[in-house]
Design a protein around this motif. Structure first.
Motif, PDB file in Angstrom:
ATOM      1  N   GLU A 188       0.851  -1.195   0.000  1.00 17.82           N
ATOM      2  CA  GLU A 188       0.000   0.000   0.000  1.00 17.82           C
ATOM      3  C   GLU A 188       0.886   1.244   0.000  1.00 17.82           C
ATOM      4  O   GLU A 188       1.934   1.267   0.671  1.00 17.82           O
ATOM      5  CB  GLU A 188      -0.897  -0.002   1.237  1.00 17.82           C
ATOM      6  N   THR A 199       3.161   4.637  -1.645  1.00 19.89           N
ATOM      7  CA  THR A 199       4.240   4.940  -2.588  1.00 19.89           C
ATOM      8  C   THR A 199       5.535   5.138  -1.812  1.00 19.89           C
ATOM      9  O   THR A 199       5.588   5.942  -0.881  1.00 19.89           O
ATOM     10  CB  THR A 199       3.928   6.223  -3.384  1.00 19.89           C
ATOM     11  N   TYR A 229       5.393   1.744  -6.448  1.00 18.64           N
ATOM     12  CA  TYR A 229       3.952   1.854  -6.229  1.00 18.64           C
ATOM     13  C   TYR A 229       3.400   0.492  -5.812  1.00 18.64           C
ATOM     14  O   TYR A 229       4.113  -0.520  -5.822  1.00 18.64           O
ATOM     15  CB  TYR A 229       3.268   2.360  -7.494  1.00 18.64           C
ATOM     16  N   LYS A 230       2.141   0.466  -5.438  1.00 15.70           N
ATOM     17  CA  LYS A 230       1.501  -0.766  -4.974  1.00 15.70           C
ATOM     18  C   LYS A 230       1.757  -1.916  -5.952  1.00 15.70           C
ATOM     19  O   LYS A 230       1.521  -1.777  -7.149  1.00 15.70           O
ATOM     20  CB  LYS A 230      -0.001  -0.539  -4.811  1.00 15.70           C
ATOM     21  N   ASP A 257       4.727  -3.130  -6.700  1.00 15.51           N
ATOM     22  CA  ASP A 257       6.102  -3.110  -7.205  1.00 15.51           C
ATOM     23  C   ASP A 257       7.052  -3.834  -6.256  1.00 15.51           C
ATOM     24  O   ASP A 257       6.817  -3.917  -5.045  1.00 15.51           O
ATOM     25  CB  ASP A 257       6.577  -1.673  -7.401  1.00 15.51           C
ATOM     26  N   ASN A 308       8.416   6.938   2.729  1.00 16.77           N
ATOM     27  CA  ASN A 308       7.042   7.098   2.257  1.00 16.77           C
ATOM     28  C   ASN A 308       6.895   8.487   1.642  1.00 16.77           C
ATOM     29  O   ASN A 308       6.962   9.494   2.351  1.00 16.77           O
ATOM     30  CB  ASN A 308       6.074   6.913   3.427  1.00 16.77           C
ATOM     31  N   GLY A 368       4.181   9.170  -0.382  1.00 15.78           N
ATOM     32  CA  GLY A 368       2.780   9.301  -0.768  1.00 15.78           C
ATOM     33  C   GLY A 368       2.023  10.240   0.147  1.00 15.78           C
ATOM     34  O   GLY A 368       2.598  10.893   1.032  1.00 15.78           O
ATOM     35  N   ALA A 389       1.806   3.923   4.258  1.00 12.51           N
ATOM     36  CA  ALA A 389       2.323   2.936   3.313  1.00 12.51           C
ATOM     37  C   ALA A 389       2.676   1.663   4.079  1.00 12.51           C
ATOM     38  O   ALA A 389       3.004   1.698   5.264  1.00 12.51           O
ATOM     39  CB  ALA A 389       3.541   3.470   2.576  1.00 12.51           C
TER      40      ALA A 389
END
Length: 215
Positions: A120, A122, A142-143, A145, A159, A161, A165
């Motif tokens: 979850e 980035t 990203y989710k 990866d 993190n 995002g 995460a």
């Protein structure tokens, strides 16, 4: 001719020694017995008749880690200490939770390569090669990866995002170990001399003292 015979004799002896052991497991499992006073490179096997399903089970990764700390992350390990059935199998897991802007500070695993999967959020991730180059490799994940950190190299995650995460890390050791660089350098017991660290970091000893105080 004598030299040839001697060489063949040496080769035969060497091969017989090399084949005297088996590098693969010789049984279905070797569940760790941490209470056994005998210490080996790993743990002595528990009596197979006393092994149960819970020796291969751990529910700790279903729970979010508490990220309310200075770095904004929490690593929940699932290694041989939590799962005795991992003993001798050469694998383990960890869950890493990140608050917004949280980091998993630069660290190394002295005994394992790590492969990280983002569940979850980035993440910005990276690692640095050894001193011959000190080359930095970074990637935004990203989710879904996946990224690999080679054994022993300093690496990190951040993190980047807008929310929390979560990542799952698989490691190639039942007990990979972890050396967090800042903790090891500035939080050693007893302290590393401020003069040594000041020269290493090319700064004033007072700066080093202030940093050590936070650890």
């Amino acid at each position: 001719m004598a030299a040839r015979v001697l060489f063949l004799t040496f080769l035969a002896v060497t091969c017989s020694v090399a084949l005297a052991s088996d590098p693969s497991p010789l049984q279905d499992f070797c569940v760790a017995d941490p209470n056994n006073p005998v210490k080996v490179n790993g743990f002595v096997c528990k009596d197979p008749n006393l092994v149960e399903a819970n020796d291969f089970f751990f529910d700790g990764l279903r729970k979010a880690g508490d990220t309310n700390n200075p770095v904004g992350s929490k690593v929940t390990a699932a290694n041989v200490a939590q799962i005795p059935g991992l003993n001798t199998l050469g694998i383990s897991l960890a869950r890493v939770d990140f608050a917004r802007h949280g980091i998993n500070a630069p660290h190394t695993h002295p005994r394992a390569t790590e492969i990280l999967t983002v569940i979850e959020g980035t993440l910005l991730v990276g690692f640095v090669t050894s001193n011959t180059e000190n080359r930095l490799f970074t990637k935004i994940l990203y989710k879904g990866d996946v990224f690999v950190f080679p054994v022993g190299l300093i690496h990190f995650q951040q993190n980047i995002g807008h929310g929390r995460a979560v990542a799952i890390a698989a490691l190639s050791s039942q007990n990979p170990g972890v050396i967090t660089i800042a903790d090891a350098v500035f939080g050693s017991k007893p302290d590393i001399s401020t003069d040594i660290l000041a020269k290493a970091f090319q700064t004033d000893p007072a700066v080093i003292s202030n940093i050590q105080a936070t650890f």
